[in-house]
Design a protein around this motif. Structure first.
Motif, PDB file in Angstrom:
ATOM      1  N   GLU A  25       1.451 -40.442 -20.010  1.00  0.00           N
ATOM      2  CA  GLU A  25       1.474 -40.007 -18.375  1.00  0.00           C
ATOM      3  C   GLU A  25       1.831 -38.985 -18.223  1.00  0.00           C
ATOM      4  O   GLU A  25       1.095 -38.216 -17.202  1.00  0.00           O
ATOM      5  CB  GLU A  25       2.490 -41.474 -18.065  1.00  0.00           C
ATOM      6  CG  GLU A  25       1.524 -42.487 -18.333  1.00  0.00           C
ATOM      7  CD  GLU A  25       2.664 -43.759 -17.898  1.00  0.00           C
ATOM      8  OE1 GLU A  25       3.891 -43.477 -17.327  1.00  0.00           O
ATOM      9  OE2 GLU A  25       2.569 -44.986 -18.132  1.00  0.00           O
ATOM     10  N   LEU A  26       2.987 -38.454 -18.756  1.00  0.00           N
ATOM     11  CA  LEU A  26       3.263 -36.988 -18.046  1.00  0.00           C
ATOM     12  C   LEU A  26       2.289 -35.842 -18.516  1.00  0.00           C
ATOM     13  O   LEU A  26       2.134 -34.838 -17.867  1.00  0.00           O
ATOM     14  CB  LEU A  26       4.663 -36.820 -18.704  1.00  0.00           C
ATOM     15  CG  LEU A  26       5.846 -37.722 -18.248  1.00  0.00           C
ATOM     16  CD1 LEU A  26       7.137 -37.309 -19.158  1.00  0.00           C
ATOM     17  CD2 LEU A  26       6.069 -37.229 -16.681  1.00  0.00           C
ATOM     18  N   ALA A  28      -0.550 -36.198 -18.960  1.00  0.00           N
ATOM     19  CA  ALA A  28      -2.292 -36.347 -18.008  1.00  0.00           C
ATOM     20  C   ALA A  28      -1.884 -35.622 -16.651  1.00  0.00           C
ATOM     21  O   ALA A  28      -2.699 -34.926 -16.154  1.00  0.00           O
ATOM     22  CB  ALA A  28      -2.497 -37.558 -17.796  1.00  0.00           C
ATOM     23  N   ARG A  29      -0.588 -35.578 -15.934  1.00  0.00           N
ATOM     24  CA  ARG A  29      -0.481 -34.743 -14.916  1.00  0.00           C
ATOM     25  C   ARG A  29       0.160 -33.381 -15.084  1.00  0.00           C
ATOM     26  O   ARG A  29       0.752 -32.754 -14.101  1.00  0.00           O
ATOM     27  CB  ARG A  29       0.654 -35.636 -13.934  1.00  0.00           C
ATOM     28  CG  ARG A  29       2.038 -35.801 -14.837  1.00  0.00           C
ATOM     29  CD  ARG A  29       2.784 -36.993 -14.031  1.00  0.00           C
ATOM     30  NE  ARG A  29       3.419 -36.337 -12.599  1.00  0.00           N
ATOM     31  CZ  ARG A  29       3.991 -37.167 -12.053  1.00  0.00           C
ATOM     32  NH1 ARG A  29       3.959 -38.486 -12.152  1.00  0.00           N
ATOM     33  NH2 ARG A  29       4.341 -36.446 -10.530  1.00  0.00           N
ATOM     34  N   THR A  31       2.876 -32.226 -16.873  1.00  0.00           N
ATOM     35  CA  THR A  31       4.586 -32.258 -16.793  1.00  0.00           C
ATOM     36  C   THR A  31       5.221 -32.235 -18.059  1.00  0.00           C
ATOM     37  O   THR A  31       4.795 -33.127 -19.091  1.00  0.00           O
ATOM     38  CB  THR A  31       5.083 -33.402 -15.944  1.00  0.00           C
ATOM     39  OG1 THR A  31       4.649 -33.464 -14.915  1.00  0.00           O
ATOM     40  CG2 THR A  31       6.386 -33.404 -15.892  1.00  0.00           C
ATOM     41  N   ALA A 111       4.241 -34.625  -7.777  1.00  0.00           N
ATOM     42  CA  ALA A 111       3.028 -34.680  -8.665  1.00  0.00           C
ATOM     43  C   ALA A 111       2.888 -33.290  -9.185  1.00  0.00           C
ATOM     44  O   ALA A 111       2.197 -33.073 -10.037  1.00  0.00           O
ATOM     45  CB  ALA A 111       1.693 -35.105  -7.569  1.00  0.00           C
ATOM     46  N   ASP A 112       3.515 -32.274  -8.548  1.00  0.00           N
ATOM     47  CA  ASP A 112       3.273 -31.004  -9.092  1.00  0.00           C
ATOM     48  C   ASP A 112       4.265 -30.420  -9.799  1.00  0.00           C
ATOM     49  O   ASP A 112       4.545 -29.330 -10.381  1.00  0.00           O
ATOM     50  CB  ASP A 112       3.238 -29.797  -7.824  1.00  0.00           C
ATOM     51  CG  ASP A 112       4.464 -29.659  -7.090  1.00  0.00           C
ATOM     52  OD1 ASP A 112       5.201 -30.668  -7.417  1.00  0.00           O
ATOM     53  OD2 ASP A 112       4.805 -28.689  -6.269  1.00  0.00           O
ATOM     54  N   THR A 113       5.053 -31.519 -10.607  1.00  0.00           N
ATOM     55  CA  THR A 113       6.106 -31.165 -11.402  1.00  0.00           C
ATOM     56  C   THR A 113       5.764 -30.446 -12.517  1.00  0.00           C
ATOM     57  O   THR A 113       4.910 -31.239 -13.355  1.00  0.00           O
ATOM     58  CB  THR A 113       7.230 -32.222 -11.553  1.00  0.00           C
ATOM     59  OG1 THR A 113       7.561 -32.848 -10.327  1.00  0.00           O
ATOM     60  CG2 THR A 113       8.364 -31.950 -12.600  1.00  0.00           C
ATOM     61  N   ARG A 114       6.404 -29.375 -13.052  1.00  0.00           N
ATOM     62  CA  ARG A 114       5.869 -28.929 -14.160  1.00  0.00           C
ATOM     63  C   ARG A 114       6.888 -29.022 -15.336  1.00  0.00           C
ATOM     64  O   ARG A 114       6.382 -29.302 -16.323  1.00  0.00           O
ATOM     65  CB  ARG A 114       5.526 -27.182 -14.022  1.00  0.00           C
ATOM     66  CG  ARG A 114       4.626 -27.039 -13.381  1.00  0.00           C
ATOM     67  CD  ARG A 114       4.329 -25.225 -13.148  1.00  0.00           C
ATOM     68  NE  ARG A 114       4.191 -24.673 -14.412  1.00  0.00           N
ATOM     69  CZ  ARG A 114       4.204 -23.207 -14.452  1.00  0.00           C
ATOM     70  NH1 ARG A 114       4.488 -22.744 -13.403  1.00  0.00           N
ATOM     71  NH2 ARG A 114       3.857 -22.756 -15.703  1.00  0.00           N
TER      72      ARG A 114
END
Length: 286
Positions: A25-26, A28-29, A31, A111-114
């Motif tokens: 999940e991470l 895919a976003r 992160t 949502a934008d957390t790197r």
């Protein structure tokens, strides 16, 4: 005895399933999760605070989740940096688990957390055997804790993909033997990078952020071999949880790159069958 061992294996197997799902999940976003392990009082929060402040200054979207048995002291401290912070009070539980982490992140993580920094409960035993779905696992030790820490906790140091030594401004005062510490790290985790830091003096600050961003962009995280850790006294892969932190379950395998899951067990075992002619770990004296 066997029933207890089976139960532990089942608990960790369920955790591994949750960790794999969270890792996917991470990824895919976009992160990357960093799991920070240490004893209480190691200076983990102070170093993380400095890293978060640096990320904010560089406009890198990061977030932090910090876990403690009680109080929200660390979260209040980290929130002063201006980045999103979440406190987890485990109410006596000595470690985080992947399913807990997934629950706390749901609906909260921007949502934008790197980079997501996870400050695990201050403990080098139980947290060492729980995969949280992290991509980078970091174990910290303060110079005040003694040079033999890696030998006392071979699982925590043996599975680390980065070792950070904190409070180096106190090294001279406590008589810290740097060479002895490096030798002990090399015994349980040959080739792992060791970074010397001082949050008070700014030494090494930024290394953690840069390493996490590099892994997020595809750089391989160090692959620990655990060779010496398995040979250490008290380490028993098939036995009950002991002082070393070894569990009656194969040790967790932090991912080697963003989005990558744990490596197959046969690959892990293949590594153990080879000698490793390493001396001191690679050391970064920033």
């Amino acid at each position: 005895m066997c029933r207890t061992t089976d139960l532990r294996q089942a608990v960790l197997a369920r955790n591994d399933d949750s960790a794999r799902a969270l890792r996917a999940e991470l990824a895919a976003r976009g992160t990357v999760a960093v799991n920070l392990l240490s004893s209480p009082g190691s200076g983990k929060t102070a170093l993380l605070e400095a890293e978060l402040a640096l990320a904010r200054a560089r406009e890198v979207p990061v977030a932090a989740l910090t876990a403690d048995l009680a109080t929200e002291n660390d979260a209040r401290r980290l929130a002063r940096t201006g980045v999103p912070v979440q406190q987890v009070c485990t109410d006596g539980l000595c470690h985080l688990e992947a399913v807990m982490l997934r629950g706390y992140l749901a609906g909260w993580l921007p949502a934008d957390t790197r980079v997501l920094f996870v400050e695990n409960v201050g403990n080098l035993v139980c947290p060492a055997v729980y995969d949280l779905g992290e991509t980078l696992r970091v174990t910290l030790a303060a110079v005040t804790e003694g040079e033999d820490k890696p030998l006392k906790y071979p699982t925590a140091f043996g599975l680390a993909q980065l070792v950070m030594v904190t409070k180096t401004d106190l090294a001279a005062a406590v008589g810290f033997d740097e060479d002895a510490f490096l030798g002990n790290v090399a015994r349980v985790n040959p080739g792992v990078d060791v970074v010397f830091t001082s949050a008070r003096e700014g030494r090494g600050v930024g290394t953690l952020l840069e390493r996490a961003l590099a892994v997020r962009d595809g750089a391989a995280a160090h692959r620990p071999v655990m060779a010496a850790a398995q040979a250490a006294p008290g380490y028993s892969p098939g036995g009950p949880l002991g002082e070393s932190g070894a569990h009656a379950h194969s040790a967790p395998h932090p991912a080697t790159a963003a989005g990558a899951g744990p490596r197959p067990h046969h690959e892990h075992e293949h590594e153990h069958g080879h000698g490793h002619g390493h001396g001191h770990p690679m050391v970064d004296r920033l």
